[in-house]
Scaffold this motif. Structure first.
Motif, short mmCIF file in Angstrom:
data_model
loop_
_atom_site.label_atom_id
_atom_site.label_comp_id
_atom_site.label_asym_id
_atom_site.label_seq_id
_atom_site.Cartn_x
_atom_site.Cartn_y
_atom_site.Cartn_z
N SER A 113 38.84 38.67 35.87
CA SER A 113 39.50 38.59 37.16
C SER A 113 40.99 38.87 37.04
O SER A 113 41.58 39.62 37.84
CB SER A 113 39.28 37.21 37.79
N VAL A 116 41.65 42.66 36.13
CA VAL A 116 41.55 43.54 37.30
C VAL A 116 42.77 43.36 38.20
O VAL A 116 43.37 44.35 38.66
CB VAL A 116 40.25 43.25 38.08
N SER A 120 45.52 46.35 38.57
CA SER A 120 45.59 46.89 39.93
C SER A 120 47.01 46.79 40.48
O SER A 120 47.52 47.73 41.10
CB SER A 120 44.62 46.14 40.85
N VAL A 181 36.91 49.50 39.84
CA VAL A 181 37.46 48.49 40.76
C VAL A 181 38.99 48.54 40.76
O VAL A 181 39.63 48.47 41.82
CB VAL A 181 36.96 47.09 40.37
N GLU A 251 38.59 41.40 44.11
CA GLU A 251 37.62 41.64 43.04
C GLU A 251 36.48 40.65 43.09
O GLU A 251 35.30 40.99 42.92
CB GLU A 251 38.33 41.58 41.69
N SER A 255 32.58 41.53 43.67
CA SER A 255 31.57 41.09 42.70
C SER A 255 30.56 40.16 43.35
O SER A 255 29.36 40.19 43.02
CB SER A 255 32.26 40.37 41.52
N GLY A 260 31.17 45.06 42.93
CA GLY A 260 32.24 45.13 41.94
C GLY A 260 31.70 45.02 40.52
O GLY A 260 30.89 45.84 40.08
#
Length: 316
Positions: A113, A116, A120, A181, A251, A255, A260
């Motif tokens: 987590s 990502v 990002s 993602v 995210e 998911s 995701g």
């Protein structure tokens, strides 16, 4: 009194005056003016919300980097004989429907987590700085075109567009899905930061030091890199700190919907979905990853808000 003595007495009297020109105590030295960063750090040190949110962020980052410090159990060590069993040994929150340690999976889920969210935000920052600086510095038709692009992307619902785009990713490879993602969230989430950068650049390019650099023969690239970028970076970091929490939540949502990240990757969103399905048998596998997710997102948003308030001159 001689002229020399008169001048010396005048200088001594001026040295005793405070920063505002009022007489001060003998031997008192005028303080140097503080910078914006210095004032902001002074405010942050006095803000308990900043320290609480920073402590939570550091804790989650430590979980993601070295999860073995927080749990000795293997999150993939699952036995159906322990299905929905209560706390025992190192499993302080019991086991889920597959017999996996609920707490251990929550700790190891921080890695995917946070990875990502951080990547990002980093990619978002690169896009936002590039677009915002070009639009704010050159203006005219460049600003008009890029501003319309920002408006178009801003009008696209992030989650809906992410669902549509990630549906096209057929691979179940963990690296491919994490990369997909990250790319989708960054491509759809850079607009707010770009607007902030554009506004900062428009303000900075009108300053005297930029005009002086231009008169000394500095090119556009040097001015943007050496003089404009440092002023546009601080507000962008504030926005990206808040956006990082939003990306982590996005995210987890993707998911949770099965679009995701996917098993065997350990993610809070995946565990929340599994806990929801078996909530009637045991609520802990749903509550624990949900609490980890909520606290992490809240910590990044609170941290960004505290930094924004400290750097906002309107609040001084």
């Amino acid at each position: 009194m001689s002229d020399f003595e008169t001048v010396a007495a005048t200088e001594n009297q001026a040295a005793r005056r405070g920063p505002s020109g009022e007489p001060g105590a003998p031997g008192q030295v005028s303080q140097k003016p503080r910078s914006l960063a210095g004032d902001a750090w002074r405010d942050l040190r006095r803000n308990p919300i900043f320290w609480i949110s920073l402590a939570l962020v550091v804790l989650v980052a430590a979980m993601a980097a070295v999860p073995g410090l927080f749990t000795a159990n293997d999150p993939r060590d699952c036995l159906l004989s322990r299905q929905h069993a209560g706390p025992s040994g190192g499993a302080i929150f019991g086991y889920d429907f597959q017999g996996c340690d609920t707490y251990s999976r929550a700790v190891y889920g921080a890695r995917a987590s946070l990875l990502v969210g951080a990547l990002s935000a980093l990619l978002t920052g690169v896009i936002a700085l590039l677009v915002g600086m070009l639009a704010g510095y050159f203006g005219r038709w460049v600003d008009a075109v890029l501003s319309r692009v920002i408006d178009i992307v801003l009008g696209i619902p992030l989650l809906l567009a992410a669902i549509v785009l990630l549906k096209r990713v057929g691979s179940d490879n963990a690296t491919v899905r994490i990369g997909a993602v990250i790319f989708v969230l960054a491509v759809l989430g850079w607009t707010t930061a770009a607007r902030v950068v554009r506004s900062s650049v428009i303000t900075a390019k009108e300053q005297d030091y930029v005009a002086a650099a231009r008169m000394l023969g500095a090119g556009n690239g040097r001015i943007m890199w050496r003089h404009i970028l440092p002023n546009a970076l601080a507000p962008a970091i504030v926005v990206l700190t808040i956006a990082l929490g939003s990306f982590i939540a996005a995210e987890a949502t993707l998911s949770f919907l099965g679009i995701g990240l996917r098993a065997p990757t350990i993610s809070w969103g995946i565990d929340i979905d599994s806990g929801r399905v078996h909530m009637r048998e045991a609520a802990t596998p749903l509550i624990v990853p949900s609490a980890f997710l909520a606290l992490t997102v809240l910590a990044f948003i609170m941290l960004g808000d505290a930094i924004r308030d400290a750097f906002d001159p309107k609040l001084r």
